[in-house]
Every structure is written in C-alpha cells, then in structure tokens.
Design a protein around this motif. Structure first.
Motif, PDB file in Angstrom:
ATOM      1  N   PHE A  29     105.524 -13.767  48.470  1.00 55.73           N
ATOM      2  CA  PHE A  29     106.141 -12.597  47.867  1.00 55.73           C
ATOM      3  C   PHE A  29     105.138 -11.456  47.750  1.00 55.73           C
ATOM      4  CE2 PHE A  29     107.526  -9.806  44.495  1.00 55.73           C
ATOM      5  CZ  PHE A  29     108.820  -9.548  44.902  1.00 55.73           C
ATOM      6  N   PRO A  31     105.921 -17.078  42.545  1.00 59.08           N
ATOM      7  CA  PRO A  31     106.568 -17.615  41.344  1.00 59.08           C
ATOM      8  C   PRO A  31     105.765 -18.806  40.807  1.00 59.08           C
ATOM      9  CG  PRO A  31     108.180 -17.229  43.081  1.00 59.08           C
ATOM     10  CD  PRO A  31     106.829 -17.066  43.711  1.00 59.08           C
ATOM     11  N   TYR A  41     109.930 -21.054  43.838  1.00 58.21           N
ATOM     12  CA  TYR A  41     111.120 -20.234  44.059  1.00 58.21           C
ATOM     13  C   TYR A  41     112.387 -20.880  43.525  1.00 58.21           C
ATOM     14  CZ  TYR A  41     108.501 -17.087  47.127  1.00 58.21           C
ATOM     15  OH  TYR A  41     107.606 -16.174  47.625  1.00 58.21           O
ATOM     16  N   HIS A  62     106.882 -18.719  52.324  1.00 55.79           N
ATOM     17  CA  HIS A  62     107.470 -17.488  51.797  1.00 55.79           C
ATOM     18  C   HIS A  62     106.478 -16.886  50.807  1.00 55.79           C
ATOM     19  CE1 HIS A  62     111.039 -18.999  53.737  1.00 55.79           C
ATOM     20  NE2 HIS A  62     111.657 -17.876  53.476  1.00 55.79           N
ATOM     21  N   THR A  73     111.065 -15.495  36.252  1.00 60.47           N
ATOM     22  CA  THR A  73     109.880 -16.283  36.572  1.00 60.47           C
ATOM     23  C   THR A  73     108.625 -15.647  36.003  1.00 60.47           C
ATOM     24  OG1 THR A  73     108.610 -17.318  38.380  1.00 60.47           O
ATOM     25  CG2 THR A  73     109.438 -15.102  38.781  1.00 60.47           C
ATOM     26  N   ALA A 133     114.086 -19.601  51.080  1.00 60.95           N
ATOM     27  CA  ALA A 133     112.985 -19.573  50.124  1.00 60.95           C
ATOM     28  C   ALA A 133     112.940 -20.824  49.241  1.00 60.95           C
ATOM     29  CB  ALA A 133     113.076 -18.329  49.245  1.00 60.95           C
ATOM     30  N   HIS A 166     107.371 -25.574  51.074  1.00 56.49           N
ATOM     31  CA  HIS A 166     108.489 -24.732  51.500  1.00 56.49           C
ATOM     32  C   HIS A 166     109.067 -25.370  52.764  1.00 56.49           C
ATOM     33  CE1 HIS A 166     106.406 -20.978  49.529  1.00 56.49           C
ATOM     34  NE2 HIS A 166     106.613 -21.974  48.679  1.00 56.49           N
ATOM     35  N   GLY A 201     118.809 -21.089  46.924  1.00 57.93           N
ATOM     36  CA  GLY A 201     117.526 -20.503  47.288  1.00 57.93           C
ATOM     37  C   GLY A 201     117.386 -20.099  48.737  1.00 57.93           C
TER      38      GLY A 201
END
Length: 366
Positions: free
Chosen positions: A60, A191, A195, A58, A75, A41, A53, A38
């Motif tokens: 998206f 997600p 992630y 992160h 996802t 991320a 995180h 990953g």
C-alpha cells in the motif's frame, strides 16, 4: 433481505462502496464468487503460520491523505517502504534505476550531479512518446532498456515494449540520487494485522450482508429492484458480446523455507532476463513478522486464468470504449474498479474511485 444495492466483488472497490452506502442507511448485499473477502488483496497465514498474500504482494502506498485517513478507520498501520532489486547477470541492482544502479552496473563513480548528464548521453530521444519502448529509450537508452525492461516486459505482458502503451513504463521513475525506495508516495504503510482484518472491519456493519462462494449470475434475478455495483470484468457483464477484452493473468508458486530466517535482502527481487518467473517476494519483509522460517512466492505471468491486469494497448482501449458505451446506457448498474473500468489502477486509486462512485450514487439516488 431486500437490498437497495447488490454489489458484485468483495475487493477494495466493492467493499468501500458497501461501507459508504451502509453508513448512509442503505441495505447492501455484497457477493463474491471466491470463498473469501478482500479480492486479490486477501491475505492469510499459510500452513506454517507465515502471513502471505496468495495472489502476490500488495504494497500500500498513496499520496492521498483522504484515502489514507479513510482506510485508517479500519486498520492500524505498519510503516514500510518497499525496496526491489533486479538481477542483472551476477549482480543485484536497485530498481527503479538510480545512481547506485548505474555506478555498480558500469563500474562508475558518478555523483548525483553527474547522473543526469550521463543519462543525457545514453538516452535515445523520442519526439513522441507513444509506446513504452519510446518512454524507456527516451529516458535511459538502449543498454539499460535491454537489461532491466525489455525482457521483464515480454514476460509480464506477453508483448514487446513497442506494443504497450506509454503509460506502463511511465509508472517507473528514473532517479539521479541513491533513493532506493520503489515508491516515493507520502504514505507508505502496510495494514498492521493484514488486509483481510482490515476488510473484515470495513464490512462489519449491520447494513451489509456478505455472501462468499456466490456467483452473481446465480442470484442477479432474485433482487430485481436492487441497484447493481459491478466490479468484475466489464466484458463478462455483457457476455463478451463484442469479444473478450485482453487481461493478463498470473500463476503463483508459493514455498516455505523452514530453516531459513531470511531468503533475500529486500521484499522483492525482479528477474528481468533469464528466468521464467518475473519476481520473488518474501513476505516477512512486508509484514515485519517474526518467524523461524520464511515464505516466498514466485510469479509466472500467463495469458489464461483469473484476470489481473488490463492490457494497455490502443486497440484494447478501443474495444473497451465499446463496452463503456453499453455500461453508460445500462440502467440500474454502476461499474467500479480495475476490471470494470479496464484501468491499471493501484489500490489507493481504486479506493478513491469507489468513494467517489458511492457518494455519487447517494446524491443521485437519495
């Protein structure tokens, strides 16, 4: 195994390439020196059960339907529009600068139609936008520049606004309406399960072997016939033969607040001026997780440490071009990603670049 491809780095660039190639029938060995897949991320639950995180937030976002649909294979999504406030004096104000920011900061009551004429009066026009300072002064003038951008840039990059290429500041828009979303992209989602779960599904293919806690240098000679896809720092691949490319690093101070359901009103609060850290992120805003406590992270930019951001300056670009020439002349290796291409890519841009690179390899090496 005897892989067709040896991919270095299990972040977005390496993982997307691995999946595309494996689905085309290629044998892929994916290695990463970290203990996990990953890349930056990667997310995980902390000791208190909050999904965090470890390497900073992160978020998206993309305008690319192709990228969004590709990742949607791995996802489900949670709709999320990121919002950021900046502490200026005693006030918390929306960033990017919008009508609300200006009205609250200066005690005004400008309409949407009046904001452009206000900015026209305060801006300092620049004929040529060469630096980030040029961009900001040309857009919002000196006072807003000093309050929101100058100090933050100094902390984030260790450089003055005038020392950074124009593209850094150009990433942040200025709005005349009350739109307080940090991004304006068509697709803004997180997600649904995080992630890491998305990466696990992406790499779940019989043609992909994954080895974490594995340094490329230790195994590169074991697979002489494999084509290398390298996603790490390009200067490190060539043993820094022209000198080190500058990268900006970060350190993170994670904290759990057991008796606090919500620490701040939005996902991220920026601190452009007095504080040593640049921002605080509260992860439950991003994930929608329900928990009696909350977990936050403070970010402290620094010169040393793991490379996070290529530093956009003309002299750095010139040094990169020398490494790029070596990369183009090298046989049996392809360079993909933020560090390998020395570009300040967002996640969606990395995915798009990786899809293109992998498809190109399949066309040239069927």
């Amino acid at each position: 195994m005897h892989p067709d491809y040896l991919i270095v780095g299990a972040g977005f660039a390496g993982s997307v390439c691995a999946r595309v190639l494996a689905e085309a029938g290629k044998a892929v060995l994916l290695v990463d020196k970290r203990r996990h897949i990953g890349g930056n991320a990667y997310d995980e639950r902390d000791a208190h059960g909050v999904l965090i995180h470890p390497y900073g937030p992160h978020i998206f976002h993309t305008n690319s339907k192709k990228v969004f649909e590709y990742l949607s294979r791995f996802t489900a999504w949670r709709f999320y529009e990121h919002r950021v406030l900046a502490q200026v004096g005693a006030q918390l104000l929306p960033i990017p600068i919008n009508r609300t920011t200006i009205n609250q900061l200066y005690g005004l009551n400008l309409s949407e139609d009046e904001v452009p004429s206000y900015l026209e009066k305060v801006r300092q026009p620049r004929e040529s936008l060469q630096t980030s300072e040029d961009v900001v002064l040309n857009s919002v003038g000196l006072d807003l520049c000093d309050k929101f951008f100058r100090g933050y840039t100094k902390k984030q990059w260790g450089l003055e606004l005038s020392q950074l290429s124009a593209g850094v500041a150009a990433r942040i828009p200025t709005r005349s309406n009350d739109d307080d979303r940090y991004f304006s992209d068509s697709f803004q989602f997180m997600p649904a399960e995080g992630y890491t779960a998305m990466f696990e599904r992406m790499l779940d293919h019989p043609g992909i072997a994954v080895r974490t806690s594995c340094d490329f240098k230790d195994i590169r000679d074991q697979h002489p016939r494999a084509h290398i896809i390298y996603t790490g720092p390009i200067d490190a691949y060539f043993d820094h033969c022209y000198g080190a490319l500058p990268y900006r690093s970060l350190s993170f101070a994670h904290e759990h607040l057991a008796d606090t359901a919500q620490f701040q009103a939005v996902g991220t609060v920026n601190f452009p001026n007095e504080h040593a850290y640049t921002r605080i992120t509260e992860f439950k805003h991003l994930t929608g997780q329900q928990h009696v406590g909350t977990s936050i992270v403070r970010e402290y930019p620094q010169a040393e440490g793991d490379p996070y951001y290529p530093v956009p300056r003309p002299e750095n670009e010139a040094l990169f071009k020398r490494y790029q020439a070596l990369a183009e002349a090298a046989q049996g290796v392809t360079f993909v990603g933020r560090l390998a291409q020395y570009r300040y890519y967002n996640m969606d841009q990395i995915v798009a670049t990786a899809l293109t690179a992998a498809q190109g390899l399949l066309e040239t090496q069927p």
